[in-house]
Scaffold this active site. Structure first.
Site: not given
Ligand code: NAP
Length: 250
Positions: A22-24, A70, A150, A173, A206
């Site tokens: 839904n985001k990110g 979920d 990651s 993490y 990111v």
């Molecule tokens: P984000 O914008 O916070 O997005 C996280 C997503 O996970 C949201 O859609 C959130 O939904 C969902 N989520 C949380 N709990 C959940 C659940 N119980 N069931 C289903 N969905 C759930 O973070 P992001 O940066 O895009 O991260 C996405 C992935 O990339 C993660 O696995 C993160 O560890 C990985 N990652 C990110 C980075 C970075 O720099 N951003 C770097 C390395 C790896 P809600 O909106 O409902 O909370």
């Protein structure tokens, strides 16, 4: 040999599920897979946020549908698998993207609750969704599983004092993403010979809500490693870990 995975020809009928879409980064992975011609299922735990994300992609002319999911709730995971089976009869791509980063203390002070909550989503949720969707991925004939890892889960990088990644307090993490790497390899080994390729993607740093909107990479670049791994040709790699430039050390 270090190499970046290549992208195959788009398959117009492929069905792709992205968790936490839904985001990110997840929303952008969904967008790019839909731009490849995939029908994309927007896995989201909140109906309003999930519907809105799917509507955003549909307004861009893409085939996106909200799927309530979920990943920490067994009943929700089972219901999502039943819905996919009833509506599509198979699944071609699973991107386990949903994740959380809750650390804000040095390792010596991280609570069990933070560890458990992090592992529930980042590790056990991935295993649960993968197991539930596997019968449908087996029906694909060319299943692809991508786990959103990651570089902070890389023991090679985080144990190097010269590497900036050794300077963060991220017990829950980093340990969860290291465990996810093992999960990736375990499934890849089980599914070798079944035309199901299982790999981990590192999006880089990111700017999203998870990082407090700090980061070096755009969500477009952050989504690319996962999209490439989700669209690998039949002779593509399995049991690997890739960022936008190529292979990441475990
Ligand atoms: P984000 O914008 O916070 O997005 C996280 C997503 O996970 C949201 O859609 C959130 O939904 C969902 N989520 C949380 N709990 C959940 C659940 N119980 N069931 C289903 N969905 C759930 O973070 P992001 O940066 O895009 O991260 C996405 C992935 O990339 C993660 O696995 C993160 O560890 C990985 N990652 C990110 C980075 C970075 O720099 N951003 C770097 C390395 C790896 P809600 O909106 O409902 O909370």
């Amino acid at each position: 040999m270090t190499h970046a995975p290549s992208t195959s020809t788009p398959t117009s009928s492929a069905i792709a599920l992205v968790t936490g879409a839904n985001k990110g980064i997840g929303l952008e992975v969904a967008r790019q897979l839909a731009q490849h011609g995939h029908t994309v299922l927007i896995g989201a735990r909140d109906a309003a946020r999930g519907e809105q994300a799917a509507e955003t992609l549909r307004a861009e002319g893409l085939d996106a549908r909200f799927l309530p999911l979920d990943v920490t709730d067994d009943a929700s995971v089972a219901a999502a698998a039943s819905t996919v089976k009833a509506q599509f009869g198979r699944l071609d791509v699973l991107v386990n993207n949903a994740g959380v980063q809750l650390d804000d203390l040095p390792p010596s002070r991280v609570s069990g609750a933070v560890l458990r909550q992090t592992f529930d989503l980042n590790v056990f949720g991935v295993v649960s969704v993968t197991q539930a969707m596997l019968p449908l991925l087996r029906l694909s004939g060319a299943g692809r599983i991508v786990n959103m890892g990651s570089a902070l889960g890389s023991l090679t990088l985080t144990s190097d004092p010269q590497n900036m990644r050794s300077g963060y307090w991220l017990l829950a993490y980093a340990a969860s993403k290291a465990a996810l790497n093992a999960v990736t390899v375990q499934f890849a080994n089980e599914l070798r010979g079944e035309n199901i390729l299982v790999n981990a993607a590192d999006p880089g740093y990111v700017a999203t809500d998870l990082t407090g909107q700090q980061g070096f990479n755009s969500v477009q670049d952050g989504a690319l490693p996962a999209v490439r791994l989700a669209t690998l040709p039949a002779d593509g790699p399995t049991a690997g870990f890739y960022n936008i430039e190529g292979q990441v050390p475990w």
